[in-house]
Design an enzyme around this catalytic site. Structure first.
Site: not given
Ligand code: GAR
Length: 184
Positions: A12-14, A62, A87, A90, A104, A106
């Site tokens: 969840g840092s994003n 789903k 992950m 959708i 999203n 990536h």
């Molecule tokens: C992030 O690096 C994001 O780009 C990636 O998961 C990580 C989540 O980090 N997403 C994917 O790979 C989507 N295919 P976070 O939980 O610290 O935000």
């Protein structure tokens, strides 16, 4: 006010970067998390942002899972959705209800290195130009029209150093895109 919902499955840092963003008219109103043990849930409580915890195993399909989520999105009057390390793919229920309103992030320069291990796959390939992509969500895995990207070059950095740099870029880029798209 524009109401935003973040979907996340893990650290969840994003999510935290989005919640910390300074916006004129955007309210981070809800977190949807599909993993009851995810650290992002703790982050949401720190921000007093309500969290809907959902487990697909509790649903017969789903479709039923997404309908349950959708009912909450409507209740919270959510306008837009940001996937941030969510992950799951959708599917139609949410794609139809939020057409062109789901984005999203990536950790690669799409269309290269789609999937759950974008950074590791690129690193193992020997990639020298890494990057981050923010894109609209469609029913594919990390497909959908690209909104913005940021790249950087590496020489002999370790995987951990690359990961750190990518996350730093992600946190800034995601907030920048949210403001560009939805701030008035
Ligand atoms: C992030 O690096 C994001 O780009 C990636 O998961 C990580 C989540 O980090 N997403 C994917 O790979 C989507 N295919 P976070 O939980 O610290 O935000």
């Amino acid at each position: 006010m524009v109401n935003l919902c973040v979907f996340a499955s893990g650290n969840g840092s994003n999510f935290e970067a989005i919640a910390n963003g300074q916006y004129r008219n955007i309210n981070v109103k809800l977190l949807v998390c599909d993993n009851p043990n995810a650290y992002v849930i703790k982050r949401a409580s720190k921000f007093n942002i309500p969290c809907l915890i959902v487990n697909m195993k509790d649903f017969s399909s789903k479709k039923a899972y997404e309908e349950y989520i959708l009912s909450h999105l409507l209740e919270y009057k959510i306008d837009y959705i940001c996937l941030a390390g969510y992950m799951k793919i959708i599917s139609n229920v949410l794609l139809k209800a939020y057409e062109n309103k789901i984005i999203n992030i990536h950790p690669s320069l799409l269309p290269s290195f789609k999937g759950a291990h974008g950074i590791l796959d690129a690193y193992n390939y020997g990639v020298k130009v890494f990057g981050v992509t923010v894109h609209y969500v469609d029913n594919g895995v990390d497909t959908g029209k690209i909104i913005d990207q940021e790249a950087f070059h590496i020489d002999d950095e370790t995987l951990e150093e690359v990961e750190e740099k990518i996350h730093d870029i992600e946190h800034k880029l995601y907030v920048k895109v949210i403001k560009k798209l939805w701030e008035v």
